[in-house]
Design a protein around this motif. Sequence first.
Motif, short mmCIF file in Angstrom:
data_model
loop_
_atom_site.label_atom_id
_atom_site.label_comp_id
_atom_site.label_asym_id
_atom_site.label_seq_id
_atom_site.Cartn_x
_atom_site.Cartn_y
_atom_site.Cartn_z
N UNK A 147 -2.65 1.04 -12.40
CA UNK A 147 -1.19 1.06 -12.43
C UNK A 147 -0.71 1.18 -13.87
N UNK A 148 0.42 1.86 -14.04
CA UNK A 148 1.04 1.96 -15.36
C UNK A 148 2.55 1.99 -15.19
N UNK A 149 3.27 1.90 -16.29
CA UNK A 149 4.72 1.80 -16.22
C UNK A 149 5.36 2.42 -17.46
N UNK A 150 6.67 2.61 -17.37
CA UNK A 150 7.40 3.18 -18.51
C UNK A 150 8.05 2.10 -19.35
N UNK A 151 8.65 1.08 -18.71
CA UNK A 151 9.40 0.12 -19.50
C UNK A 151 9.51 -1.27 -18.92
N UNK A 152 8.46 -1.73 -18.21
CA UNK A 152 8.52 -3.08 -17.65
C UNK A 152 8.39 -4.13 -18.76
N UNK A 153 8.84 -5.32 -18.49
CA UNK A 153 8.90 -6.37 -19.50
C UNK A 153 7.51 -6.86 -19.90
N UNK A 154 7.19 -6.84 -21.21
CA UNK A 154 5.90 -7.36 -21.67
C UNK A 154 5.69 -8.81 -21.24
N UNK A 155 4.50 -9.10 -20.75
CA UNK A 155 4.18 -10.45 -20.32
C UNK A 155 4.65 -10.79 -18.92
N UNK A 156 5.50 -9.92 -18.35
CA UNK A 156 5.99 -10.14 -16.99
C UNK A 156 5.62 -8.92 -16.14
N UNK A 157 6.59 -8.06 -15.85
CA UNK A 157 6.29 -6.90 -15.02
C UNK A 157 5.22 -5.98 -15.58
N UNK A 158 5.13 -5.94 -16.91
CA UNK A 158 4.12 -5.08 -17.53
C UNK A 158 2.69 -5.50 -17.19
N UNK A 159 2.53 -6.70 -16.63
CA UNK A 159 1.21 -7.19 -16.26
C UNK A 159 0.59 -6.43 -15.09
N UNK A 165 -4.49 -8.41 -12.31
CA UNK A 165 -3.66 -7.99 -11.18
C UNK A 165 -4.34 -6.89 -10.38
N UNK A 166 -4.90 -5.91 -11.06
CA UNK A 166 -5.45 -4.75 -10.38
C UNK A 166 -6.72 -5.05 -9.58
N UNK A 167 -7.55 -5.95 -10.08
CA UNK A 167 -8.80 -6.25 -9.36
C UNK A 167 -8.54 -6.97 -8.04
N UNK A 168 -7.36 -7.56 -7.88
CA UNK A 168 -7.04 -8.21 -6.60
C UNK A 168 -7.09 -7.24 -5.43
N UNK A 169 -6.82 -5.98 -5.70
CA UNK A 169 -6.72 -4.99 -4.64
C UNK A 169 -8.09 -4.56 -4.11
N UNK A 170 -9.12 -4.78 -4.89
CA UNK A 170 -10.46 -4.34 -4.50
C UNK A 170 -10.90 -5.05 -3.22
N UNK A 171 -11.32 -4.26 -2.25
CA UNK A 171 -11.80 -4.81 -0.99
C UNK A 171 -10.71 -5.07 0.03
N UNK A 172 -9.44 -4.90 -0.33
CA UNK A 172 -8.36 -5.09 0.62
C UNK A 172 -8.29 -3.90 1.58
N UNK A 173 -7.77 -4.15 2.77
CA UNK A 173 -7.70 -3.13 3.82
C UNK A 173 -6.28 -2.65 4.01
N UNK A 174 -6.11 -1.35 4.22
CA UNK A 174 -4.77 -0.79 4.40
C UNK A 174 -4.42 -0.58 5.87
N UNK A 175 -5.42 -0.62 6.74
CA UNK A 175 -5.19 -0.49 8.18
C UNK A 175 -5.55 -1.78 8.89
N UNK A 176 -4.83 -2.04 9.98
CA UNK A 176 -5.14 -3.15 10.87
C UNK A 176 -5.10 -2.62 12.29
N UNK A 177 -6.29 -2.50 12.90
CA UNK A 177 -6.38 -1.93 14.26
C UNK A 177 -5.70 -0.57 14.35
#
Length: 228
Positions: A147-159, A165-177
Motif C-alpha cells: 500500500x502507498x499514499x499521497x498525503x496521509x498523516x505521518x504516524x497515523x494514516x501513513x502507517x 499493517x501490511x503483513x496482517x493481510x497475509x493468509x486472509x481469505x476474500x471469499x466465504x462459501x
Amino acid sequence: MNSQGNTYTFVYSIVLVVIVAALLSVISLSLQPAQNENIKNEKRQNILRSVNILSTASESETLFNKYITEQFIINSKGERMEGNAFDIDVAKEFKKACDQRQLPVFVAQTEKGTKYILPLYGAGLWGPIWGYVSLDENKNTIYGTVFDHQGETPGLGAEITSQHFQTQFQGKLIFDNDQLVSILVKKGGNATGAHEVDAISGGTITSRGVETMIKNYLTCYESFLKQK
C-alpha cells in the motif's frame, strides 16, 4: 535604445523570460526519459514486493521479467482484452464504473507457487491511496500486499505503508462459501476472523479507505477470481 528607459526594461524582461522558459523546457524534456524510467522501476518494485520479492531500482526490470511470467487485461466479466497490462493507468480507470474498466492482471511464478497480482486504487483521508494485492493460485488466499499514499498523516494514516499493517493481510481469505466478502478492517484490535485485520490506531479513516479500496477492486475482478 536608452538602457535607462522603460522600453528597454520591458524588452529586457521579455527576452529574459523567454530564455529562461526555453531552458526549463529543454531541461524538462531531457529529464523526461529518466523520470519515466523511474516511474516504471517503482511500479515493477511494488508489483514484486506484493509477492515478497525485494529489488533495487537497477535490478527491478531483470527480476520483473524473471518472476512475472504473464500479464494481461480483463474486463469485469473476466474476459481478456487487447492491450499491455503494465501500461494501464489505474488512477484513470478508477474513475470509471467496473464494467468500463480495463483490469490488469500480473501472474508471478515464485518459490511458493503461482500468484495473481491485482492493482488497487482508492481514497484515503487526505488524498489517493493505491497498491497491489497478490493471491495464491486458489484466488482466495492473500499472499501479500503493498500500500502507498499521497498525503496521509505521518504516524497515523501513513502507517498503511508499514510492514506491521501490511503483513496482517497475509493468509486472509476474500471469499466465504463462494461469496466475496473481501477484507474487513476492525477498530480496536478486534480482528480475529479469516477476513479481518486490525485498523491503524489513530488512522481509522485511512484504514477504512484501504478496506473500501480492496472491496471496490476485488468486486470488479470477482468473475475472474471465480474462474478455476
